[in-house]
Write a protein that holds these residues in place. Structure first.
Motif, PDB file in Angstrom:
ATOM      1  N   PRO A 109     -15.755  -4.015  39.258  1.00  0.00           N
ATOM      2  CA  PRO A 109     -16.145  -5.231  39.995  1.00  0.00           C
ATOM      3  C   PRO A 109     -16.528  -4.921  41.442  1.00  0.00           C
ATOM      4  CG  PRO A 109     -14.199  -5.646  38.659  1.00  0.00           C
ATOM      5  CD  PRO A 109     -14.438  -4.175  38.588  1.00  0.00           C
ATOM      6  N   SER A 110     -17.600  -5.537  41.915  1.00  0.00           N
ATOM      7  CA  SER A 110     -18.057  -5.332  43.284  1.00  0.00           C
ATOM      8  C   SER A 110     -17.156  -6.068  44.279  1.00  0.00           C
ATOM      9  CB  SER A 110     -19.495  -5.829  43.440  1.00  0.00           C
ATOM     10  OG  SER A 110     -20.376  -5.076  42.640  1.00  0.00           O
ATOM     11  N   ILE A 111     -17.280  -5.679  45.532  1.00  0.00           N
ATOM     12  CA  ILE A 111     -16.496  -6.277  46.613  1.00  0.00           C
ATOM     13  C   ILE A 111     -17.453  -7.016  47.547  1.00  0.00           C
ATOM     14  CG2 ILE A 111     -15.036  -5.790  48.620  1.00  0.00           C
ATOM     15  CD1 ILE A 111     -13.983  -3.349  47.098  1.00  0.00           C
ATOM     16  N   GLY A 112     -17.139  -8.272  47.838  1.00  0.00           N
ATOM     17  CA  GLY A 112     -17.992  -9.096  48.695  1.00  0.00           C
ATOM     18  C   GLY A 112     -19.015  -9.842  47.876  1.00  0.00           C
ATOM     19  N   LYS A 113     -19.304 -11.071  48.305  1.00  0.00           N
ATOM     20  CA  LYS A 113     -20.326 -11.855  47.635  1.00  0.00           C
ATOM     21  C   LYS A 113     -21.693 -11.277  47.961  1.00  0.00           C
ATOM     22  CE  LYS A 113     -17.727 -16.193  47.725  1.00  0.00           C
ATOM     23  NZ  LYS A 113     -17.689 -17.576  48.267  1.00  0.00           N
ATOM     24  N   GLY A 114     -22.525 -11.138  46.979  1.00  0.00           N
ATOM     25  CA  GLY A 114     -23.841 -10.545  47.186  1.00  0.00           C
ATOM     26  C   GLY A 114     -24.850 -11.515  47.766  1.00  0.00           C
ATOM     27  N   GLY A 115     -26.013 -10.973  48.105  1.00  0.00           N
ATOM     28  CA  GLY A 115     -27.127 -11.800  48.520  1.00  0.00           C
ATOM     29  C   GLY A 115     -27.385 -11.874  50.003  1.00  0.00           C
ATOM     30  N   ASN A 116     -26.454 -11.381  50.832  1.00  0.00           N
ATOM     31  CA  ASN A 116     -26.568 -11.457  52.289  1.00  0.00           C
ATOM     32  C   ASN A 116     -26.532 -12.910  52.763  1.00  0.00           C
ATOM     33  OD1 ASN A 116     -26.816  -8.598  52.991  1.00  0.00           O
ATOM     34  ND2 ASN A 116     -28.752  -8.711  51.874  1.00  0.00           N
ATOM     35  N   PHE A 117     -25.919 -13.132  53.897  1.00  0.00           N
ATOM     36  CA  PHE A 117     -25.649 -14.484  54.388  1.00  0.00           C
ATOM     37  C   PHE A 117     -26.839 -15.048  55.149  1.00  0.00           C
ATOM     38  CE2 PHE A 117     -23.705 -17.569  57.305  1.00  0.00           C
ATOM     39  CZ  PHE A 117     -23.017 -18.350  56.394  1.00  0.00           C
ATOM     40  N   GLY A 118     -27.165 -16.325  54.897  1.00  0.00           N
ATOM     41  CA  GLY A 118     -28.257 -16.994  55.591  1.00  0.00           C
ATOM     42  C   GLY A 118     -27.739 -17.989  56.601  1.00  0.00           C
ATOM     43  N   ALA A 119     -27.938 -19.284  56.362  1.00  0.00           N
ATOM     44  CA  ALA A 119     -27.466 -20.341  57.246  1.00  0.00           C
ATOM     45  C   ALA A 119     -26.482 -21.222  56.492  1.00  0.00           C
ATOM     46  CB  ALA A 119     -28.628 -21.171  57.770  1.00  0.00           C
ATOM     47  N   GLY A 120     -25.578 -21.869  57.257  1.00  0.00           N
ATOM     48  CA  GLY A 120     -24.608 -22.770  56.660  1.00  0.00           C
ATOM     49  C   GLY A 120     -23.195 -22.409  57.071  1.00  0.00           C
ATOM     50  N   PRO A 121     -22.202 -23.075  56.463  1.00  0.00           N
ATOM     51  CA  PRO A 121     -20.803 -22.800  56.801  1.00  0.00           C
ATOM     52  C   PRO A 121     -20.479 -21.314  56.670  1.00  0.00           C
ATOM     53  CG  PRO A 121     -20.958 -24.752  55.418  1.00  0.00           C
ATOM     54  CD  PRO A 121     -22.332 -24.144  55.458  1.00  0.00           C
ATOM     55  N   TRP A 122     -19.736 -20.799  57.634  1.00  0.00           N
ATOM     56  CA  TRP A 122     -19.427 -19.381  57.659  1.00  0.00           C
ATOM     57  C   TRP A 122     -18.547 -18.998  56.483  1.00  0.00           C
ATOM     58  CZ3 TRP A 122     -21.252 -15.095  59.070  1.00  0.00           C
ATOM     59  CH2 TRP A 122     -20.479 -13.948  59.170  1.00  0.00           C
ATOM     60  N   ASP A 123     -18.922 -17.945  55.791  1.00  0.00           N
ATOM     61  CA  ASP A 123     -18.176 -17.424  54.657  1.00  0.00           C
ATOM     62  C   ASP A 123     -17.843 -15.966  54.942  1.00  0.00           C
ATOM     63  OD1 ASP A 123     -17.124 -16.555  52.292  1.00  0.00           O
ATOM     64  OD2 ASP A 123     -18.801 -17.187  51.034  1.00  0.00           O
ATOM     65  N   PRO A 124     -16.612 -15.657  55.334  1.00  0.00           N
ATOM     66  CA  PRO A 124     -16.266 -14.280  55.699  1.00  0.00           C
ATOM     67  C   PRO A 124     -16.298 -13.303  54.532  1.00  0.00           C
ATOM     68  CG  PRO A 124     -14.299 -15.641  55.636  1.00  0.00           C
ATOM     69  CD  PRO A 124     -15.464 -16.576  55.478  1.00  0.00           C
ATOM     70  N   THR A 125     -16.398 -13.812  53.306  1.00  0.00           N
ATOM     71  CA  THR A 125     -16.457 -12.914  52.145  1.00  0.00           C
ATOM     72  C   THR A 125     -17.889 -12.498  51.811  1.00  0.00           C
ATOM     73  OG1 THR A 125     -16.621 -14.683  50.484  1.00  0.00           O
ATOM     74  CG2 THR A 125     -14.414 -14.047  51.201  1.00  0.00           C
ATOM     75  N   ARG A 126     -18.841 -12.924  52.635  1.00  0.00           N
ATOM     76  CA  ARG A 126     -20.240 -12.572  52.410  1.00  0.00           C
ATOM     77  C   ARG A 126     -20.739 -11.722  53.575  1.00  0.00           C
ATOM     78  NH1 ARG A 126     -23.902 -14.763  48.955  1.00  0.00           N
ATOM     79  NH2 ARG A 126     -22.593 -16.585  48.585  1.00  0.00           N
ATOM     80  N   PHE A 127     -21.395 -10.609  53.274  1.00  0.00           N
ATOM     81  CA  PHE A 127     -21.908  -9.723  54.307  1.00  0.00           C
ATOM     82  C   PHE A 127     -23.275 -10.202  54.795  1.00  0.00           C
ATOM     83  CE2 PHE A 127     -19.304  -6.735  51.670  1.00  0.00           C
ATOM     84  CZ  PHE A 127     -18.333  -6.469  52.625  1.00  0.00           C
ATOM     85  N   SER A 128     -23.620  -9.784  56.027  1.00  0.00           N
ATOM     86  CA  SER A 128     -24.951 -10.051  56.567  1.00  0.00           C
ATOM     87  C   SER A 128     -25.822  -8.812  56.435  1.00  0.00           C
ATOM     88  CB  SER A 128     -24.864 -10.512  58.025  1.00  0.00           C
ATOM     89  OG  SER A 128     -24.251 -11.778  58.116  1.00  0.00           O
TER      90      SER A 128
END
Length: 266
Positions: free
Chosen positions: A52-71
């Motif tokens: 299983p991968s670590i961190g939500k994929g897709g890179n973060f765009g705009a919206g409520p901050w999600d610390p589990t998603r990388f930029s």
């Protein structure tokens, strides 16, 4: 001498998009920081079996901050306590985060601001400060703060980052009308926005036509105003129908003048 054949790769190339860093644990688990996927991909270093991968994929765009998603993750380390540390090459925000080996987000460190600081307080809510296209929430009682949302990604469409808040009656607006920092989007297009669920939604844009990303990327807009020199023309767009989309009928263009774009680095 005969060439020595290279061993077959353990991790197939197709399993990775843009690998940026690699660490291997003492028990032969390979952690690959994949910049394209925006996640840490995990494999058995001996067999190549995917975990299983670590961190939500897709890179973060705009919206409520999600610390589990990388930029923009670029570097990673595994410490003596089996904690993964990830560095992101981004200004919204500058961030280092710590994760368990099994993928649980543990903590993040944000900052600092750009040179000299900056930001604008909400005139009706002093717990809110917008800085560099981000919205922060201040808790004066505990002397703490947190990142609440990324309002507008940097370097999008030549539009100044929304930061300043003003009110018309009870209606609240965000304005991007000046350079926020030496590094980032230097404009030159001003934007008027409303905030919806932690993201800035453009309502009006105005400035040099040639500096507007929407115009540069839309052939139909270029065709509709082909009689104007984009570098010597100004425009204003207003979202008259409220659909969030730029249409020719919503634009006005004025040509024949000499426009000077704002200077910027980045």
């Amino acid at each position: 001498k005969e060439a020595v054949p290279l061993p077959a790769p353990v991790i197939p190339k197709a399993a990775l998009g843009r690998p940026r860093d690699l660490v291997i644990s003492l028990d032969d688990q390979a952690f690959v920081l994949d910049g394209k996927a925006g996640a840490i991909k995990v494999f058995d270093a001996r067999t190549g079996e995917a975990k299983p991968s670590i961190g939500k994929g897709g890179n973060f765009g705009a919206g409520p901050w999600d610390p589990t998603r990388f930029s923009t993750p670029v570097s990673m380390a595994l410490d003596a306590h089996d904690k993964l540390w990830v560095v992101e090459a981004h200004f919204q925000p500058k961030r280092i985060s710590r994760w368990s080996r099994t993928g649980e987000f543990e903590k993040e460190w944000l900052g600092p601001t750009h040179y000299g600081g900056g930001g604008h307080l909400d005139p009706r809510d002093k717990t809110v400060i917008n800085h560099y296209g981000m919205k922060f929430r201040i808790d004066f009682a505990s002397h703490t703060w947190k990142l609440e949302s990324r309002l507008w990604p940097m370097n999008v469409g030549g539009v100044y980052l929304p930061e300043r808040v003003f009110y018309v009656g009870e209606r609240r607006y965000l304005v991007g009308d000046c350079d926020n920092t030496l590094f980032g989007d230097p404009g030159p297009v001003m934007g008027l926005f409303k905030e919806v669920k932690g993201a800035a939604i453009p309502l009006v844009c105005a400035g040099p036509l040639g500096g507007w990303g929407e115009f540069r990327q839309r052939p139909e807009l270029q065709a509709a105003f082909s009689q104007f020199d984009p570098e010597q023309s100004g425009f204003i767009w207003s979202d008259l129908d409220g659909d969030g989309q730029v249409q020719v009928s919503e634009m006005q263009v004025l040509g024949g003048g000499k426009l000077r774009q704002s200077a910027g680095i980045g």
